[in-house]
Every structure is written in C-alpha cells, then in structure tokens.
Scaffold this motif. Structure first.
Motif, PDB file in Angstrom:
ATOM      1  N   GLY A 206      -8.841  -4.415   4.093  1.00  0.00           N
ATOM      2  CA  GLY A 206      -8.312  -5.408   5.083  1.00  0.00           C
ATOM      3  C   GLY A 206      -7.230  -6.378   4.564  1.00  0.00           C
ATOM      4  N   ILE A 207      -7.053  -7.548   5.298  1.00  0.00           N
ATOM      5  CA  ILE A 207      -6.156  -8.460   4.886  1.00  0.00           C
ATOM      6  C   ILE A 207      -6.926  -9.572   4.164  1.00  0.00           C
ATOM      7  CG2 ILE A 207      -4.335 -10.089   5.388  1.00  0.00           C
ATOM      8  CD1 ILE A 207      -3.734  -8.216   7.647  1.00  0.00           C
ATOM      9  N   LYS A 208      -6.781  -9.789   3.033  1.00  0.00           N
ATOM     10  CA  LYS A 208      -7.552 -10.816   2.093  1.00  0.00           C
ATOM     11  C   LYS A 208      -7.106 -12.025   2.641  1.00  0.00           C
ATOM     12  CE  LYS A 208      -7.962  -8.186  -2.036  1.00  0.00           C
ATOM     13  NZ  LYS A 208      -7.947  -8.049  -3.426  1.00  0.00           N
ATOM     14  N   GLY A 209      -8.139 -12.934   2.875  1.00  0.00           N
ATOM     15  CA  GLY A 209      -7.582 -14.298   3.691  1.00  0.00           C
ATOM     16  C   GLY A 209      -8.177 -14.241   5.157  1.00  0.00           C
ATOM     17  N   VAL A 210      -8.097 -13.153   5.862  1.00  0.00           N
ATOM     18  CA  VAL A 210      -8.513 -13.284   7.107  1.00  0.00           C
ATOM     19  C   VAL A 210      -9.991 -12.975   7.434  1.00  0.00           C
ATOM     20  CG1 VAL A 210      -8.246 -11.808   9.311  1.00  0.00           C
ATOM     21  CG2 VAL A 210      -6.316 -12.326   7.852  1.00  0.00           C
ATOM     22  N   GLY A 211     -10.479 -13.933   8.124  1.00  0.00           N
ATOM     23  CA  GLY A 211     -11.927 -13.833   8.182  1.00  0.00           C
ATOM     24  C   GLY A 211     -12.403 -13.553   9.721  1.00  0.00           C
ATOM     25  N   GLU A 212     -13.889 -13.617   9.940  1.00  0.00           N
ATOM     26  CA  GLU A 212     -14.148 -13.002  11.193  1.00  0.00           C
ATOM     27  C   GLU A 212     -13.468 -13.781  12.395  1.00  0.00           C
ATOM     28  OE1 GLU A 212     -18.560 -13.638  13.082  1.00  0.00           O
ATOM     29  OE2 GLU A 212     -18.530 -13.076  11.141  1.00  0.00           O
ATOM     30  N   LYS A 213     -13.423 -15.015  12.259  1.00  0.00           N
ATOM     31  CA  LYS A 213     -12.966 -15.705  13.445  1.00  0.00           C
ATOM     32  C   LYS A 213     -11.381 -15.569  13.865  1.00  0.00           C
ATOM     33  CE  LYS A 213     -12.399 -20.440  15.537  1.00  0.00           C
ATOM     34  NZ  LYS A 213     -11.004 -20.177  15.941  1.00  0.00           N
ATOM     35  N   THR A 214     -10.651 -15.529  12.866  1.00  0.00           N
ATOM     36  CA  THR A 214      -9.063 -15.245  12.814  1.00  0.00           C
ATOM     37  C   THR A 214      -8.927 -13.701  13.429  1.00  0.00           C
ATOM     38  OG1 THR A 214      -8.564 -16.717  10.938  1.00  0.00           O
ATOM     39  CG2 THR A 214      -6.865 -14.962  11.627  1.00  0.00           C
ATOM     40  N   ALA A 215      -9.846 -12.616  12.696  1.00  0.00           N
ATOM     41  CA  ALA A 215      -9.687 -11.516  13.417  1.00  0.00           C
ATOM     42  C   ALA A 215     -10.078 -11.183  14.629  1.00  0.00           C
ATOM     43  CB  ALA A 215     -10.738 -10.479  12.486  1.00  0.00           C
ATOM     44  N   THR A 216     -10.830 -11.900  15.148  1.00  0.00           N
ATOM     45  CA  THR A 216     -11.643 -11.947  16.528  1.00  0.00           C
ATOM     46  C   THR A 216     -10.364 -12.518  17.417  1.00  0.00           C
ATOM     47  OG1 THR A 216     -13.758 -11.949  15.987  1.00  0.00           O
ATOM     48  CG2 THR A 216     -13.331 -12.741  18.170  1.00  0.00           C
ATOM     49  N   ASP A 217      -9.934 -13.802  17.084  1.00  0.00           N
ATOM     50  CA  ASP A 217      -8.781 -14.447  17.690  1.00  0.00           C
ATOM     51  C   ASP A 217      -7.618 -13.501  17.979  1.00  0.00           C
ATOM     52  OD1 ASP A 217     -10.443 -16.708  18.330  1.00  0.00           O
ATOM     53  OD2 ASP A 217      -9.508 -17.778  16.618  1.00  0.00           O
ATOM     54  N   LEU A 218      -7.072 -12.871  17.025  1.00  0.00           N
ATOM     55  CA  LEU A 218      -6.130 -12.048  16.993  1.00  0.00           C
ATOM     56  C   LEU A 218      -6.383 -10.813  17.972  1.00  0.00           C
ATOM     57  CD1 LEU A 218      -4.960 -11.739  13.284  1.00  0.00           C
ATOM     58  CD2 LEU A 218      -3.764 -12.792  14.965  1.00  0.00           C
ATOM     59  N   ILE A 219      -7.284 -10.247  18.002  1.00  0.00           N
ATOM     60  CA  ILE A 219      -7.540  -8.978  18.636  1.00  0.00           C
ATOM     61  C   ILE A 219      -7.889  -9.675  20.197  1.00  0.00           C
ATOM     62  CG2 ILE A 219      -9.272  -7.373  19.238  1.00  0.00           C
ATOM     63  CD1 ILE A 219      -9.795  -7.017  16.221  1.00  0.00           C
ATOM     64  N   ARG A 220      -8.469 -10.668  20.404  1.00  0.00           N
ATOM     65  CA  ARG A 220      -8.677 -10.907  21.967  1.00  0.00           C
ATOM     66  C   ARG A 220      -7.173 -11.377  22.396  1.00  0.00           C
ATOM     67  NH1 ARG A 220     -13.658 -15.322  21.375  1.00  0.00           N
ATOM     68  NH2 ARG A 220     -15.242 -13.912  21.852  1.00  0.00           N
ATOM     69  N   ASN A 221      -6.409 -11.902  21.733  1.00  0.00           N
ATOM     70  CA  ASN A 221      -5.232 -12.299  22.227  1.00  0.00           C
ATOM     71  C   ASN A 221      -3.833 -11.279  22.239  1.00  0.00           C
ATOM     72  OD1 ASN A 221      -5.069 -15.524  22.684  1.00  0.00           O
ATOM     73  ND2 ASN A 221      -6.031 -15.295  20.807  1.00  0.00           N
ATOM     74  N   PHE A 222      -3.846 -10.228  21.309  1.00  0.00           N
ATOM     75  CA  PHE A 222      -2.922  -9.507  21.053  1.00  0.00           C
ATOM     76  C   PHE A 222      -3.276  -7.781  21.121  1.00  0.00           C
ATOM     77  CE2 PHE A 222      -1.797 -13.305  18.972  1.00  0.00           C
ATOM     78  CZ  PHE A 222      -0.930 -13.716  19.656  1.00  0.00           C
ATOM     79  N   GLY A 223      -4.761  -7.596  21.067  1.00  0.00           N
ATOM     80  CA  GLY A 223      -5.277  -6.221  21.071  1.00  0.00           C
ATOM     81  C   GLY A 223      -4.903  -5.529  19.786  1.00  0.00           C
ATOM     82  N   THR A 224      -4.624  -4.257  19.757  1.00  0.00           N
ATOM     83  CA  THR A 224      -5.040  -3.479  18.667  1.00  0.00           C
ATOM     84  C   THR A 224      -4.107  -3.864  17.451  1.00  0.00           C
ATOM     85  OG1 THR A 224      -3.126  -1.732  18.994  1.00  0.00           O
ATOM     86  CG2 THR A 224      -5.232  -1.365  19.981  1.00  0.00           C
ATOM     87  N   ILE A 249       0.042 -16.243   9.548  1.00  0.00           N
ATOM     88  CA  ILE A 249       1.058 -15.514   9.902  1.00  0.00           C
ATOM     89  C   ILE A 249       1.922 -14.742   8.822  1.00  0.00           C
ATOM     90  CG2 ILE A 249       3.432 -15.700  11.136  1.00  0.00           C
ATOM     91  CD1 ILE A 249       2.477 -17.686  12.928  1.00  0.00           C
ATOM     92  N   GLU A 250       2.017 -15.512   7.887  1.00  0.00           N
ATOM     93  CA  GLU A 250       2.614 -14.952   6.454  1.00  0.00           C
ATOM     94  C   GLU A 250       1.658 -13.764   5.839  1.00  0.00           C
ATOM     95  OE1 GLU A 250       5.409 -15.313   5.062  1.00  0.00           O
ATOM     96  OE2 GLU A 250       5.735 -16.343   7.085  1.00  0.00           O
ATOM     97  N   LEU A 251       0.372 -14.038   6.120  1.00  0.00           N
ATOM     98  CA  LEU A 251      -0.575 -13.057   5.409  1.00  0.00           C
ATOM     99  C   LEU A 251      -0.417 -11.907   6.188  1.00  0.00           C
ATOM    100  CD1 LEU A 251      -3.916 -15.021   4.629  1.00  0.00           C
ATOM    101  CD2 LEU A 251      -2.492 -13.722   2.923  1.00  0.00           C
ATOM    102  N   LEU A 252      -0.284 -11.830   7.690  1.00  0.00           N
ATOM    103  CA  LEU A 252      -0.195 -10.902   8.459  1.00  0.00           C
ATOM    104  C   LEU A 252       1.049 -10.052   8.247  1.00  0.00           C
ATOM    105  CD1 LEU A 252      -1.177 -12.262  11.917  1.00  0.00           C
ATOM    106  CD2 LEU A 252      -2.366 -10.248  10.689  1.00  0.00           C
ATOM    107  N   ARG A 253       2.161 -10.798   8.273  1.00  0.00           N
ATOM    108  CA  ARG A 253       3.451 -10.154   7.868  1.00  0.00           C
ATOM    109  C   ARG A 253       3.371  -9.367   6.470  1.00  0.00           C
ATOM    110  NH1 ARG A 253       6.247 -14.371   8.491  1.00  0.00           N
ATOM    111  NH2 ARG A 253       7.013 -14.045  10.529  1.00  0.00           N
ATOM    112  N   ALA A 254       2.962  -9.955   5.414  1.00  0.00           N
ATOM    113  CA  ALA A 254       2.794  -9.294   4.222  1.00  0.00           C
ATOM    114  C   ALA A 254       1.723  -8.036   3.967  1.00  0.00           C
ATOM    115  CB  ALA A 254       2.419 -10.421   3.092  1.00  0.00           C
ATOM    116  N   ASN A 255       1.008  -7.723   5.067  1.00  0.00           N
ATOM    117  CA  ASN A 255       0.027  -6.854   4.600  1.00  0.00           C
ATOM    118  C   ASN A 255      -0.281  -5.871   5.724  1.00  0.00           C
ATOM    119  OD1 ASN A 255      -1.837  -7.753   2.129  1.00  0.00           O
ATOM    120  ND2 ASN A 255      -1.388  -9.747   3.329  1.00  0.00           N
TER     121      ASN A 255
END
Length: 805
Positions: A206-224, A249-255
């Motif tokens: 996955g993306i190191k540093g992204v936890g359960e809450k952040t992953a859930t928030d991202l999917i709820r707000n933006f989908g796949t 946001i930087e972690l997402l962009r880099a991974n």
C-alpha cells in the motif's frame, strides 16, 4: 427415497449455494483449537474444526448445494507479479500441511464437489464461480470463509459472506448493507482500501503512512484509487477541503504506482480456469451418512456422529429431520446383538483403544468400518490378539463380567433417611442461572442457605426454636457456623451422589418387610467395568464420592446397611499404589521398607532425613507422605512447595534428596515417560495399555498433562485395575469352592476396597477366604509373579458402611 432438505423456506424459493473457502477455514481452525492427536498420533485439530464448522453451516444456512474451494500448494500469479507476496508469513507447520491434504477426504465423504485452479488462490475460484452465477436468478450465493478479503465479492443479497468473527463458532452473515455499515463504503471498493492502506498479512505494501481512517476518508470522498489520482491531478484543493493533510497529499502523489499495484494484488480475480456447473442433485440428495460416519470414525470424531444422524436420519437414503437439532440417534446396525457378546466386544475394543471409554455398538461398528456386528467382533478380537492383550482380556476382564452383573443385581440396602439431609431439588443440571441455595437439615430446623455468611448463619441457627426439637438422627452437628460451615457443607458431587441414592432406591423384597418400607430401600450397585483408566467407575449414584472423614460423611456412609442376619464386610489394600511402585521400579530402599513391614511414610522419612525410624516425628512423616504420593502423579517442585509449605529452595532440596535416596523410583518414572513418548502408550505389569496421543504435542499444556498422567498410569492401572479385578475373580472362585457364594455377596467396589454382604454365621470364614485371595493375587495370576513386597489387606465388618471402618 432421496433425502430432502429440512423445511426452512417456503416452496419455490431461490436455491442457496454455499461456497466454502476451505483453505481459510482450515487455517482458522488450526490456530483457534488446541492440537488434537488421534490414537495413531496423527494431528486432527484442524480437521475437527473444519468438520464442526461444516456441521454449523449446514444447520445455520440449510443450503441446497455446497461446494469447497481450495488453494493449491504452488505459487500463484500474484507471486509471479510480486515475489514478496505473503513473504512475511511463517512457513506452515507440518501438522497444518498434513491436515490441509487430509481435509479433502471430509468433503469427499459429504459428496461435496471440490474446485481449485493452478496459479490461482481459493478466493479467485470463489470469485469466478460467483461471477459465473451472477445471471442465474434462481440461485443465491453464500461464501463461507474466515478471510475478510472475500467481502469484496458481496453483491446486494445475491452474494453474501458468512464469516468467522472469532474462533470457529462465532459467525456473522454480511450482505451489502452489512459491509457498508462496517466499512462505510461499498464492497467493490475493498481492493481500493487495501491499495491505499496495504495488508501486512499478505505483505501488500500500500502507501506507507496511510492508515485505516485516511484510507476510508479518501474512498468515501473520491472513490476508487484511479478516481483518487484523477481528482488529485486536477484539484488538489478538494483534498485539503476534505481534511486530508498536506503530508498525506504528498504521500499520495509519491506512491501512485504502489497504490495501483497493491490494489491489483488485493483484487479477487473472476477469470480463474474453472468451469462451474450446479450439481444435478442437491446436497441433501447426495448425502450418504455411511460415508460421513466412516470418515468421522477414521478421525475419531465421536461427538459429531449423533449430529450427523440428527441431520439425515438413520441412513443416507432417508429424509433429513425437519429440525436440525441433536436427537438420540438410532444405531447404524439393524442386527439383533446378544447383550453378552456386546459386552465382551465392548471391553475388547476398550482394551485396544483406551480413549474409547464405555464403547457402544456404534463405536464397535465404526471402529471396524462395517455395519455388521459379527464382522466388527471378528476384527476387534483379531486386533486384540495383535496387540498382545488376549491374556488381559481372558484372565482379568472376561472372568469378572458375570460377577459384576451379579453385584449390580444384588445391590446394597440404603436407609432412605440419609436423603433427608439434602434437598430434593439438588441436581447438577439446574436450569437456573442464579446461585443455588441448599437448605439443610430438611426438617424441624432453620433453613440455612449454603451461600449464607457464617455470621448470618450463626444468627439464624441460634434464633430457631425448632433446633431443640430436631430428632438427633436428622439434626445438624452442633457447631459454631463461623468455623465449621464450610467443612460441613457437602460438595456438589456429594449432593448428587445422595440425590442419586434416593432416586435409585427400589422396592424391598418380602424378606425385608420387618423394616418400614418407607425408610429402607435396595439400591443396585452401580459399578461399571469398562473405563478409560481401566479402573472401576461408579455412576448414578457415584459411590466413589462418599465422604469419609467428616461427621456428615460418617452419617451418609452409615445409611448403607446390611440386611437382616448379615454384616457388611470391607477389605482394602494397604498403600497398594506405593507397593506397586516398589514392585515396578525395583527400588532397593522402598522394597526394604515394605519387606520389613514398616510404616512406608515413616520409613521413607527415615531415609530422606537420615534418622532412625523411631526418631521420625509427625512432621517428617507428613512431608514424606506428601512426596510419596505426589511423585507418582508427576508432582514437581512447585506443587511440592505448595503442599509442604516453606520456600522453593527447601522444596527443591527435599525433592532432590528423595530421588537420591530412592533412585530406583526416579529411574523408573523417567523410563515410563520416555517409553510413552516413543510408543504413545504405557503398560501395566500385566500388559494392559493406555494410550497418550498428546504426549508429543507441540502444545505445552497438552504435553505436560499427558506426561503427568502417563507417569502414574502403569502404577494406578496395575493396582486399582488389574490387581483389584483379579482379586474379585479369585475371591469369587474361592468362595464358590467353599460353598459360600449364596452367603457372601459382593456389593461394592470403591477404589482399592471390596465390600461384601455376608451372613453372620460365616463372616470369619468368608473374611479369611477373601483376604487370602487378595493378598496372593500376584502369585495366582497368569504371571505367577513372585515378590518380596507383601500385599497387605485390612478388613472390618459392621451393620453399615461406616462401622466397617
């Protein structure tokens, strides 16, 4: 007539297909249950868990069809794409691997089709079958799995997940709404969730540093994951508005590549090379109870056989019961079996496999894998001969069968007044969940609850005017409740014994009418010949639980009485297990003590403390007694310290000194343990075997328990099984030769004690005959065993069981 599915749904409803994630269920069972071993030493814990789970699925879901899906041992496409896939997992235990292979035989016995696909996991096979049936409107699918990954396959109520919350019995059924409630997003987005968060169990990064809450928030707000990156490239501000931190946001962009690749690994494939077809016959039509019983018999899952019969009826071709509940099952055999032959074969089987205590007809048939009793009997006696157990059967067990039946028929008289000390509603199986209260004595006294405080008890007893009127035979011992209530209160085992005595009392014969019928009853003896430890057992009532030392206990024993013109004669061996320990070990010092006729505990104390035997004080003798009996039951230093008091260092010193003085005992016990570990069984002096399949278990608790029991088994089995049974045989033969069988009746066997009811005129002669038989049992046996260690017998007689002591 084919079996029919239990009536659980209205007619003409959709069919239910259960897809079993067999691999995941077996893994869960292996880690959730203790390690079981069969009598052959084969691991069976995971197989038992799988079988139990399968039975629960049948009961809960009542499926029309069941299919099992498996992983294969070779690598999958995920390993080819990412060599570190599942790299963090420990290598599977050999016991788990062997059970994964054996588990297929369970599904084959249930006639459940098995699907797998090279290069694909069981999840992919499940997903492929579910996808192939998505247009089949007449079938709903339930995937049974211990793996949460399968939740991505949920589709409305068309495809649901029946999964394990914990262990192998706590289950929950998820439809799409249930998945939404748990995760906050649709099932199809679960691979995206893993793509972001990763999955340590499968080594998906996955993306190191992204936890359960952040992953859930991202999917709820933006989908796949794909939608997330499209949005991120177009409108970074939307992420800030959604509460995503600049760091994330930087972690997402880099991974991005890692997230997309992790999602791919986490996605269940729907294109495995599986050509699935719904079976022509339903699960219920395919069920064959004979095959199922055979496999459960093979793995020694005796407790599951009745459940199988409750599902399907007495044969695979009969209708299943309307309710899936445990019922008393019929026997699989339609033969008429003579009771004598059944008893003989039952005892022979028990000698072969000590784990099958009190074998039933079905145990006999299952052991031989046949429906024919005659075939099973022939097979069992062949095994008896192969195990070199013929002598134990022919010389020890078989001769006493009619004697035990006669003992059970003759019984012992009981004064029903002893039951007045206890409440009629005292039972072990109380349905009330509240703490039970016991009121005693039953008449003319204050009701004293067992869970009353001592102070409250004292006040209530002192304030009761009826206490002075209570008949002596029924009143409580006079005691200060604050000191003696705990000692005087009978345990639940004692209470159940007395309750059983009352229930077992039967009408008196005409010869006893001189006593009031209401106060005297005849109770059939309840001793049974076949038991796991080879000793006698007693049930309904269990007279082996009769208390001895307390005043209340004496009163209870006093309720077992002799008939008119007779006395009860009791004979018991003196320190029989210690004498057997000396015989089996050949220990020089212990043999010397018994050969001299010295008190064994004082004699041992003399050696251990290094003082003349006449200088041994009470405390020395007490300590010697503790270790004498303790070492035979595998007592270690910690338990010895607890029983002796003092420090661990003192206990260790005493322990070491004991085995230094009695090195023969030490060496013998070590030999027994090593023999049991090598052979998984122990043997008595006469060759009787007891099996310990768990003695090489990886589970410390099971291994230690097996070792402790194995150490004592040859001693206890020789003493309270072989010797006492031979004593019964020889005493019976000698009484018959003397013409006393009609005047001396064996009524009870309690541990190392035999109790006879004897006419007063022949009491002395009968006592001499029985004592001689007991003391010379070794030399008279088929071993013709000679030893310098005498078997000493004490005896006593009286009008009731208490007086004989």
């Amino acid at each position: 007539m084919p079996a029919k599915k239990p009536a659980a749904q209205p007619a003409n409803t959709k069919k239910t297909l259960v897809l079993l994630d067999a691999h995941a269920i077996i893994h869960r069972a292996y880690h959730a249950l203790p390690e079981f071993l069969s009598s052959k030493g084969e691991p069976t814990g995971a197989l038992y868990g799988l079988s139990n789970m399968l039975m629960k699925i049948i009961a809960d879901l009542k499926p029309d069809y069941i299919v099992a899906c498996y992983d294969l041992p070779q690598k999958t496409f995920r390993h080819e794409a990412y060599k570190e896939y599942k790299a963090g997992r420990a290598k599977a235990d050999d016991a788990l691997i062997s059970q994964l292979k054996s588990s297929r035989s369970i599904f084959e016995a249930f006639n459940i089709p098995i699907y797998d696909a090279p290069g694909f996991e069981a999840d992919d096979v499940l997903g492929t079958i579910a996808d192939q049936l998505k247009k089949n409107k007449g079938t709903n699918i339930i995937i049974a799995s211990g793996d949460m990954d399968t939740m991505q396959l949920v589709d409305g109520k068309k495809v649901q997940i029946y999964t394990l919350k914990k262990g192998i019995t706590d289950t929950i059924l998820y439809d799409e709404d249930g998945v939404m409630e748990r995760f906050g997003f649709a099932p199809k987005l679960l691979p995206d969730y893993k793509g972001l968060r990763g999955d340590p169990s499968d080594n998906i990064i996955g993306i190191k540093g992204v936890g359960e809450k952040t992953a859930t928030d991202l999917i709820r707000n933006f989908g796949t994951v794909e939608d997330i990156y499209k949005k991120l490239k177009k409108d970074e501000g939307a992420f800030k508005a959604a509460g995503i931190s600049p760091r994330m946001i930087e972690l997402l962009r880099a991974n991005e590549e890692e997230a997309l690749f992790s999602k791919t690994l986490a996605t269940i494939r729907r294109d495995a090379p599986v050509d699935f077809k719904i079976p022509e016959k339903t699960f219920w039509q395919n069920a064959d109870i004979k095959k199922i019983e055979q496999i459960f018999s093979q793995y020694e899952f005796r407790s599951l056989v009745p459940r199988v019969r409750s599902f399907f009826g007495s044969s695979g071709s009969q209708s299943a019961t309307e309710k899936l509940e445990l019922i008393a099952p019929p026997s699989k055999s339609s033969e008429t079996v003579k009771s004598g032959e059944l008893m003989e074969t039952s005892i022979a089987l028990w000698l072969i496999n000590s784990d099958i205590s009190n074998p039933t007809l079905d145990d006999i048939l299952n052991f031989a894998n046949t429906d024919s009793f005659e075939t099973a009997r022939e097979h069992i006696f062949k095994k008896l001969k192969e195990g070199k157990l013929e002598k134990v059967y022919e010389e020890i067990e078989k001769p006493i069968m009619p004697i035990i039946r006669e003992m059970q028929d003759h019984g012992i008289l009981i004064d029903k007044n002893i039951s007045l000390l206890f409440p009629r509603n005292t039972t072990r199986n109380s349905t009330s969940s509240r703490p039970r209260s016991t009121r005693w004595p039953a008449r003319n006294s204050t009701s004293i609850r067992r869970n009353s405080s001592p102070k409250s008890c004292s006040r209530r007893w002192a304030s009761n005017p009826a206490r002075k009127k209570a008949p002596a035979a029924l009143s409580l011992p006079r005691f200060p409740c604050s000191k003696s209530l705990r000692k005087a209160t009978p345990s639940s085992k004692r209470l159940s014994t007395i309750a059983s005595c009352r229930n077992c009392s039967r009408p008196m014969s005409i010869s006893f009418l001189r006593w009031p019928v209401s106060t005297i009853g005849s109770m059939p003896s309840s001793s049974r010949q076949e038991r796991r430890r080879a000793v006698f057992s007693s049930k309904d009532p269990n007279l082996q639980n009769l208390p001895i030392k307390s005043e209340l206990g004496r009163r209870i024993r006093g309720g077992f009485i002799a008939s008119p013109g007779h006395k009860l004669l009791a004979l018991d061996y003196s320190q029989i297990e210690l004498r057997v320990a000396a015989i089996l070990s050949g220990d020089k010092n212990l043999t010397e003590i018994f050969a001299k006729g010295e008190d064994v505990h004082a004699g041992v104390a003399s050696f251990v403390f290094g003082v003349p035997i006449d200088k041994v004080d009470a405390e020395m003798r007490r300590r010697a007694k503790v270790i004498n009996f303790g070492v035979m039951y595998g007592m270690g230093v910690t338990a010895l310290r607890k029983n002796l008091g003092g420090t661990r260092e003192e206990a260790q010193k005493f322990y070491d000194n004991y085995f230094e003085q009695f090195s023969g005992i030490r060496d013998y016990l070590e030999h027994v343990k090593s023999f049991a570990m090598k052979n998984t069984y122990t043997e008595t002096l006469f060759g009787r075997r007891r099996y310990f399949p768990n003695i090489n278990s990886r589970i410390p608790f099971l291994k230690n328990m097996a070792e402790r029991t194995a150490i004592n088994a040859p001693i206890q089995g020789t003493a309270t099984a072989d010797i006492i049974k031979l004593s019964i045989r020889f005493a019976h033969e000698d009484l018959e030769k003397a013409g006393l069988l009609g005047k001396a009746h064996l009524t009870l066997q309690i541990h190392d004690e035999l109790v006879y009811e004897v006419e007063e005129g022949v009491l002395k002669k009968a006592e001499e005959i029985i004592r001689s038989a007991m003391e010379n049992v070794l030399s008279r046996s088929f071993l013709h065993y000679q030893t310098a260690i005498p078997l000493t017998v004490h005896s006593g007689s009286g009008n009731n069981l208490d007086e004989v002591k």
